[in-house]
Write an enzyme that holds these catalytic residues in place. Structure first.
Site, PDB file in Angstrom:
ATOM      1  N   GLU A 234     -23.786  -6.777 -18.823  1.00 11.33           N
ATOM      2  CA  GLU A 234     -24.754  -7.269 -17.987  1.00 11.33           C
ATOM      3  C   GLU A 234     -25.916  -8.432 -18.819  1.00 11.33           C
ATOM      4  O   GLU A 234     -26.560  -7.788 -19.750  1.00 11.33           O
ATOM      5  CB  GLU A 234     -25.947  -7.005 -17.003  1.00 11.33           C
ATOM      6  CG  GLU A 234     -26.165  -7.552 -15.483  1.00 11.33           C
ATOM      7  CD  GLU A 234     -27.506  -8.032 -16.291  1.00 11.33           C
ATOM      8  OE1 GLU A 234     -28.270  -9.920 -17.073  1.00 11.33           O
ATOM      9  OE2 GLU A 234     -28.642  -7.845 -16.054  1.00 11.33           O
ATOM     10  N   CYS A 268     -32.482 -12.299 -16.288  1.00 15.39           N
ATOM     11  CA  CYS A 268     -31.602 -13.082 -16.460  1.00 15.39           C
ATOM     12  C   CYS A 268     -31.100 -13.511 -14.950  1.00 15.39           C
ATOM     13  O   CYS A 268     -30.178 -14.127 -14.622  1.00 15.39           O
ATOM     14  CB  CYS A 268     -30.586 -11.834 -16.516  1.00 15.39           C
ATOM     15  SG  CYS A 268     -31.039 -10.890 -18.486  1.00 15.39           S
TER      16      CYS A 268
END
Length: 461
Positions: A234, A268
């Site tokens: 990720e 993010c």
């Protein structure tokens, strides 16, 4: 980078830790392997009992833990409390659901009859020690969303946390130990980034999960590929936040502020690129910039603070470079854009308009409270701008038109599409991205199965 707690609100170094040497790392690897041999045979009920206990302990520790998170990386204290509560919720969710998520699957007998089987099934078995390389921005949540499913699946965990959150890393090891997990089930490796490669190459480590930067992801994926080990990545994100004419513009602008500055903008999945239909662009831009400008920047320990400092001096310098490059290239500053005087690594909530493809901030992730604003003539242009990014983590769409919703869900290149709301992670929903945002999924049933040996079991007639 030293392994140390440095308070980003004032730059003061509070604690410094010695990196573990080769002998200690070897001891922990041996312990992980030995523990796995027996821990893998525990029942779901046994694992669930321990994970529930960990959740209860975390709830009891919430205030102390929140202050630790805020001290180490600067998020506002109320957000740190919320992070701890979210971790306890995820632990309970996996404790309650793992047995069903990993239950044996049996195809219809008629489907496998021609294989000569009297019975066939799929069983999910643990892989072994899993290395987790985790970032500092959600220092508790990023780890728990790996650890809870991994431990419930029967794996054991090795945590290499970011070097600026060592207290959080050590707390997590202690938490699982206090909850009754056998020694070696979850261990923290206080090592620098340079030592990760050797650990990953060790045959006892069966898989790796990384949340972090694109360069870190490339390095880990390269080694894991060479060693033929399963990976979940990720990485970065530059999520679009699209506003169409049918949207509730007032509400969209309010949510946009939160979506951009959550965790001091260091997330993010924070919305970063705000793409607004020309018919409502001016109304949205005015409300959004006003909302960003009205935020209180200051001591993250104060309950009235909306935005605290960035986690590191280098992080603020990187953000300033992106803003300065955009302004030099013609971007308009609607608010913010200048570093405040005084101690700590603060940066004001900033909105930039008139963004062009030549600006670095159009292609690079702005990891801090800086938003870019785009004008779109229609839905097609909105999709084009949204997809014009190397990242594809999540996305936000504001519209009351169901046909538009269908188009966005079909055409946006992202691992999630959140309609009339901001992106958030939830234990029951898969989390991850496409393109340079990584691959694989965390959370939900998809996440717990990532580090399982999906085993076919066949019985002859």
């Amino acid at each position: 980078m030293p392994i140390a707690t440095v308070n980003p609100a004032n730059g003061e170094t509070l604690k410094t830790y010695q990196a573990m040497g080769e002998e200690e790392v070897e001891r922990r690897l041996q312990l992980a392997e030995a523990t796995f041999r027996t821990y893998r045979t525990t029942t779901f009920d046994e694992r669930a009992r321990m994970l529930h206990r960990a959740a209860d302990l975390l709830d009891e520790d919430q205030d102390e833990v929140a202050r630790m998170l805020t001290t180490e990386m600067g998020k506002p204290l109320r957000q740190a409390r919320a992070e701890a509560a979210k971790c306890a919720k995820a632990m309970r969710w996996y404790a309650d659901n793992a047995a069903d998520l990993l239950a044996d699957e049996e195809p219809d007998a008629s489907d496998v009859k021609d294989s000569g089987a009297s019975r066939a099934l799929v069983r999910y078995r643990p892989l072994g020690p899993v290395l987790a390389v985790m970032p500092w921005n959600f220092p508790l949540w990023q780890v728990v969303r790996f650890a809870a499913p991994a431990l419930m699946a029967g794996n054991v965990g090795l945590l290499k946390h970011a070097s600026n959150v060592p207290q959080t890393a050590l707390y997590l090891e202690d938490l699982f130990h206090r909850a009754g997990f056998p020694e070696g089930t979850f261990q923290t490796l206080l090592i620098g980034s340079a030592a990760v490669d050797d650990v990953l190459r060790d045959e006892r480590v069966r898989a790796v999960t990384l949340t972090g930067s694109e360069p870190a992801g490339r390095a880990v994926a390269s080694t894991a590929g060479e060693m033929i080990k399963k990976t979940v990545l990720e990485l970065g994100g530059s999520d679009p936040f699209v506003v169409m004419p049918s949207a509730d513009v007032e509400r969209a602008a309010q949510v946009a502020v939160t979506a951009r500055v959550q965790n001091n903008g260091q997330s993010c999945i924070a919305a970063k690129r705000f793409i607004v239909h020309t018919d409502v662009y001016d109304a949205f831009a005015e409300r959004f910039a006003a909302g960003m400008k009205a935020l209180t920047v200051g001591d993250p320990m104060e309950d009235g603070t909306d935005v605290g400092p960035l986690a590191s001096e280098q992080g603020r310098a990187d953000l300033e470079e992106l803003v300065d490059d955009a302004v030099r290239s013609g971007a308009t500053v609607l608010c913010g854009g200048e570093r405040p005087d005084g101690p700590g690594w603060f940066y004001p909530p900033t909105v930039l308009a008139d963004i062009t493809r030549e600006m670095r901030i159009h292609r690079e992730e702005a990891f801090g409270p800086v938003a870019t604003l785009y004008r779109a003539a229609d839905l097609d242009e909105a999709v084009l701008i949204a997809n014009d990014s190397p990242f594809g983590l999540s996305s936000n769409v504001w519209t009351r038109d169901e046909d538009e919703v269908d188009r966005f869900v079909r055409d946006l290149e992202a691992g999630g599409v959140f309609v009339n709301g901001m992106t958030a992670s939830h234990p029951a929903l898969p989390f991850g991205g496409v393109k340079r945002s990584g691959y694989g999924r965390e959370l939900s049933g998809h996440g717990i199965r990532e580090f399982c040996n999906i085993t076919t079991v066949w019985h002859g007639a």
